[in-house]
Design a protein around this motif. Structure first.
Motif, mmCIF file in Angstrom:
data_model
loop_
_atom_site.group_PDB
_atom_site.id
_atom_site.type_symbol
_atom_site.label_atom_id
_atom_site.label_comp_id
_atom_site.label_asym_id
_atom_site.label_seq_id
_atom_site.Cartn_x
_atom_site.Cartn_y
_atom_site.Cartn_z
ATOM 1 N N GLU A 129 0.840 -1.199 0.000
ATOM 2 C CA GLU A 129 0.000 0.000 0.000
ATOM 3 C C GLU A 129 0.873 1.245 0.000
ATOM 4 N N LEU A 130 0.282 2.337 -0.495
ATOM 5 C CA LEU A 130 0.916 3.645 -0.383
ATOM 6 C C LEU A 130 0.109 4.504 0.588
ATOM 7 N N TYR A 131 0.811 5.060 1.572
ATOM 8 C CA TYR A 131 0.230 6.066 2.452
ATOM 9 C C TYR A 131 0.778 7.420 2.006
ATOM 10 N N TYR A 132 0.035 8.485 2.322
ATOM 11 C CA TYR A 132 0.436 9.818 1.884
ATOM 12 C C TYR A 132 0.478 10.756 3.090
ATOM 13 N N GLN A 133 1.650 11.348 3.337
ATOM 14 C CA GLN A 133 1.772 12.318 4.432
ATOM 15 C C GLN A 133 1.757 13.720 3.838
ATOM 16 N N PRO A 134 0.782 14.513 4.224
ATOM 17 C CA PRO A 134 0.642 15.856 3.632
ATOM 18 C C PRO A 134 1.818 16.769 3.984
ATOM 19 N N LYS A 135 2.107 17.698 3.059
ATOM 20 C CA LYS A 135 3.031 18.800 3.292
ATOM 21 C C LYS A 135 2.203 20.080 3.254
ATOM 22 N N LEU A 136 2.374 20.909 4.270
ATOM 23 C CA LEU A 136 1.586 22.137 4.365
ATOM 24 C C LEU A 136 2.502 23.343 4.300
ATOM 25 N N LEU A 155 5.639 3.889 1.537
ATOM 26 C CA LEU A 155 5.287 2.492 1.295
ATOM 27 C C LEU A 155 4.966 1.789 2.611
ATOM 28 N N ARG A 156 3.887 1.019 2.597
ATOM 29 C CA ARG A 156 3.485 0.252 3.771
ATOM 30 C C ARG A 156 3.197 -1.195 3.351
ATOM 31 N N TRP A 157 3.529 -2.125 4.280
ATOM 32 C CA TRP A 157 3.289 -3.552 4.014
ATOM 33 C C TRP A 157 2.569 -4.153 5.210
ATOM 34 N N ASN A 158 1.311 -4.436 5.010
ATOM 35 C CA ASN A 158 0.501 -5.059 6.055
ATOM 36 C C ASN A 158 0.485 -6.561 5.786
ATOM 37 N N HIS A 159 1.392 -7.271 6.462
ATOM 38 C CA HIS A 159 1.552 -8.706 6.229
ATOM 39 C C HIS A 159 0.353 -9.462 6.785
ATOM 40 N N SER A 160 -0.057 -10.508 6.114
ATOM 41 C CA SER A 160 -1.261 -11.254 6.499
ATOM 42 C C SER A 160 -1.129 -11.916 7.860
ATOM 43 N N TRP A 219 7.349 -0.208 -8.388
ATOM 44 C CA TRP A 219 5.971 -0.404 -7.910
ATOM 45 C C TRP A 219 5.419 0.899 -7.333
ATOM 46 N N VAL A 220 6.241 1.586 -6.536
ATOM 47 C CA VAL A 220 5.806 2.860 -5.937
ATOM 48 C C VAL A 220 5.519 3.886 -7.022
ATOM 49 N N LEU A 221 6.417 4.001 -8.000
ATOM 50 C CA LEU A 221 6.227 4.961 -9.093
ATOM 51 C C LEU A 221 4.946 4.663 -9.863
ATOM 52 N N GLU A 222 4.757 3.411 -10.227
ATOM 53 C CA GLU A 222 3.576 3.017 -10.998
ATOM 54 C C GLU A 222 2.288 3.330 -10.230
#
Length: 691
Positions: free
Chosen positions: A452-459, A473-478, A504-507
């Motif tokens: 998964e991709l998480y997004y941290q905002p920049k203000l 990048l995040r990996w939630n293992h089963s 993978w992240v870029l795509e």
């Protein structure tokens, strides 16, 4: 008493035959020595026939040169036996001079036997005249002829033995001179023997013939010359053929030796390769088992070699490998081994290990000499090594197991900061097994899209408006739950998965941006981290172009964040790659500023638009004396270079207030927002689009 006369022409012809026969004997002596064993027997038989026929022919021509007032002739059977004696004498001579050594005792015995055979040939040939009454011999001259035969035989064999291995032009001249001496000696024996013969005035030749002796002598001489000539020609041709064969055999042996060497040695460094190393390890295991001793395997990998190879070229990289190989080889014992088993991977085999301190001493010395390398030619750089140690039999008694354990220990040194050595411990296998399992599952996670991709905002610092976001990048293992990027990203780099991970992240970031735009949302620039290895990838720019074209995105939607470590390792390549990305319209940010080795020169050269201050500076911003001044100096430096500044890790109001005071452009941290999963970030985008 009848007095005989000689035909001078035939006498000269007989001497020429003797000289030619002697020269042939000298040449045949050399063939016997150089020929192979089975072939030598053939030359012995053939040589005895040719040489014996030559000596006998000299005798017979000389006999035909002699004439009495009566008709003369020769009994065929008796004459045949005289020829046989000449052949036997020649065979004996060739056998003696074909031996490796020639003692005086053997020379005397052979000379006596050959002298008897030659005398027998001569006087048997005289007997073939079948004179009636018989021939009377002068005892003194008879003895002189026998002595000459004995001495001439010894001299001939000694000369043949001495000159048998001479094949040069000057050697041929020596043989010719020797043949002249030998021929005259043989002729001298014959004519001395003839002088010893007295024929009665009433004597008759019972073997008288009407054949013309002159023409018979010429015929025999010509036939003999032909036989000796053919023998000589065959000898010379055989010698050349054998010489050529010998050269071919030698060349083939050399080629086989080179092929064997190449199959067991590294072509670049000429060090033993993995195949030869494993053979030597097996030998060391055998010795260690038999003598209850120990030895060590040291797996060594060069730190930073890839950066040198990629930036300065393969020629410099190859030269570096050669220098390292030579330096290490010079600093280990001759009984030990250094082998090259991969690109920049080496293995040291240290035999007869007394204690662990001995291998520590070797590793320390090797590390020291490698650290003293200051570059290659005009190129200046430093280099170090990581070394893992396995001990036999403590860590295993099989080559593959020992190598695997040493390799595992080396990777632990790599992950612990490099430039050192470490002994293998069983716990390392557990860690490695876990890492191997993680990389296997990570490979599957990439292919099945469970990341998964998480997004941290920049203000913006002043108005706190959304101006960007960083894709994380995040990996939630089963079964294992959330696996931290700090855990799986180093494993991805170690097992070569980092390229797939970055792609993978870029795509997925580009795919999400296109999806948001299609939904009518306003999307700020999304930052993506580029690993150090990805930045060195030759087709990185092409892959980025392809991804943007596929999702029909403006490059301005992307910001690539690079770390100081990454760009400092490959500054020349980084400038080229980042410049190309920048020309496309992608902004570049320098991440974690202050933790690496940045210099003002590098900051001016690199095509960047943003500088991100590392969270370690922000966390101590209001509590550590002098920290605020450092942060302010960084911001002022960045603004002077026309760079926007982003502060990471903002967690308190005090930190935010101070950053506002010193005119920091953007902020990012838990105070403002944690990294958000995509659905929650979309909600934020809706608010941003509506406002």
């Amino acid at each position: 008493m009848m007095t005989g006369e000689y035909d001078v022409r035939l006498v000269i012809l007989s001497i020429l035959v003797a000289v030619f026969a002697s020269y042939t004997a000298l040449d045949l002596a050399g063939r016997l020595v150089s020929a192979y064993e089975r072939k030598a027997y053939g030359w012995l038989v053939g040589g005895a026939l040719a040489m014996g026929t030559g000596i006998w022919s000299m005798h017979f021509v000389a006999m035909l040169a002699f004439s009495l007032p009566i008709r003369l002739g020769y009994d065929i059977t008796i004459t045949f036996f005289s020829w046989l004696m000449a052949v036997i004498a020649s065979g004996l001579a060739l056998f003696v001079i074909g031996q490796n050594t020639l003692s005086w005792g053997r020379l005397l015995a052979a000379g006596l036997m050959m002298g008897i055979a030659i005398c027998g040939m001569h006087y048997t040939g005289m007997a073939a005249m079948r004179m009636q009454p018989g021939i009377d011999y002068d005892p003194l001259l008879f003895g002189a002829s026998a002595l000459i035969a004995f001495v001439a035989s010894m001299a001939a064999m000694w000369i043949c033995f001495t000159l048998r291995n001479v094949h040069s032009f000057s050697g041929s001249l020596q043989k010719l001179g020797a043949a002249l001496v030998m021929g005259l000696a043989i002729a001298g024996m014959h004519y001395t023997g003839m002088a010893a013969a007295h024929f009665s005035a009433e004597a008759l030749c019972l073997a008288a013939s009407d054949l013309d002796s002159t023409w018979l002598a010429v015929l025999i001489a010509v036939a003999t010359f032909a036989l000796l000539g053919i023998t000589l020609v065959v000898s010379v041709l055989d010698q050349r053929l054998e010489s050529r064969t010998s050269q071919l055999v030698h060349s083939l042996s050399e080629a086989n030796a080179k092929l064997l060497h190449r199959s067991l040695h590294d072509p670049l460094t000429n060090l033993p390769n993995r195949m030869l190393l494993e053979d030597r390890i097996k030998q060391s295991i055998y010795v260690a088992t038999r003598e209850h001793s120990k030895f060590a395997l040291v797996y060594m990998d060069l730190d930073g070699f890839k950066a040198v190879n990629d930036n300065l070229g393969h020629q410099v990289g190859d030269a570096l490998l050669k220098e390292v190989s030579q330096l290490v080889a010079d600093n280990i014992r001759s009984s030990d081994t250094i082998a090259r088993v991969g690109g920049d991977e080496f293995v040291l085999l240290i035999n007869d290990l007394k204690n662990e301190q001995a291998v520590i001493s070797v590793c320390s010395k090797v590390l020291s000499v490698i650290q003293h390398i200051r570059g290659i030619g005009p190129h200046r750089f430093g280099i170090s090594a990581s070394m893992g140690i396995a001990i036999c039999p403590d860590d295993g008694v099989e080559p593959s197991r020992l190598l695997a354990h040493a390799d595992t220990a080396m990777y632990h040194v790599k992950s612990s900061g490099k430039n050192g050595y470490q002994f293998f411990q069983e716990q390392m296998n557990t860690d490695f097994s876990e890492e191997f399992q993680i990389q296997t599952e990570l490979r599957e996670a990439i292919s099945t899209d469970v990341l998964e991709l998480y997004y941290q905002p920049k203000l913006s610092t002043d108005e706190q408006q959304l101006v960007g976001a960083e894709a994380l990048l995040r990996w939630n293992h089963s079964s294992k739950g959330q696996i931290s990027p700090s855990r799986f990203i180093p494993i991805a780099e170690k097992f070569g998965l980092i390229f797939d991970l970055d792609q993978w992240v870029l795509e997925h970031a580009c795919k999400s941006i296109r999806h948001w735009l299609n939904r009518g949302l306003q999307v700020p620039p999304i930052s993506i981290n580029l690993s150090a290895l990805r930045l060195r990838q030759k087709d990185l720019v092409e892959q980025v172009e392809h991804c943007l074209q596929h999702y029909q995105l403006d490059p301005a939607y992307l910001v690539f964040e690079i770390t100081e470590t990454a760009e400092m390792q490959d500054i020349l390549q980084a400038i080229e790659v980042l410049a190309r990305l920048n020309l496309m319209g992608i902004h570049i940010a320098l991440d974690d500023f202050g933790t690496g080795y940045s210099s003002l020169t590098h900051l001016k050269l690199l095509p960047m638009q943003q500088l991100k201050i590392d969270r370690s500076f922000i966390s101590d911003l209001t509590s550590k004396p002098g920290q605020a001044e450092i942060v302010e100096s960084i911001i002022n430096l960045a603004h002077a270079l026309q760079l926007k500044v982003v502060a990471e890790g903002v967690e308190t109001e005090e930190q935010l207030a101070h950053l506002q005071k010193v005119r920091c452009d953007e902020v990012q941290g838990f105070l403002l927002s944690k990294p958000l999963p995509e659905e929650r970030f979309v909600q934020l985008l809706r608010q941003y689009s509506a406002g």
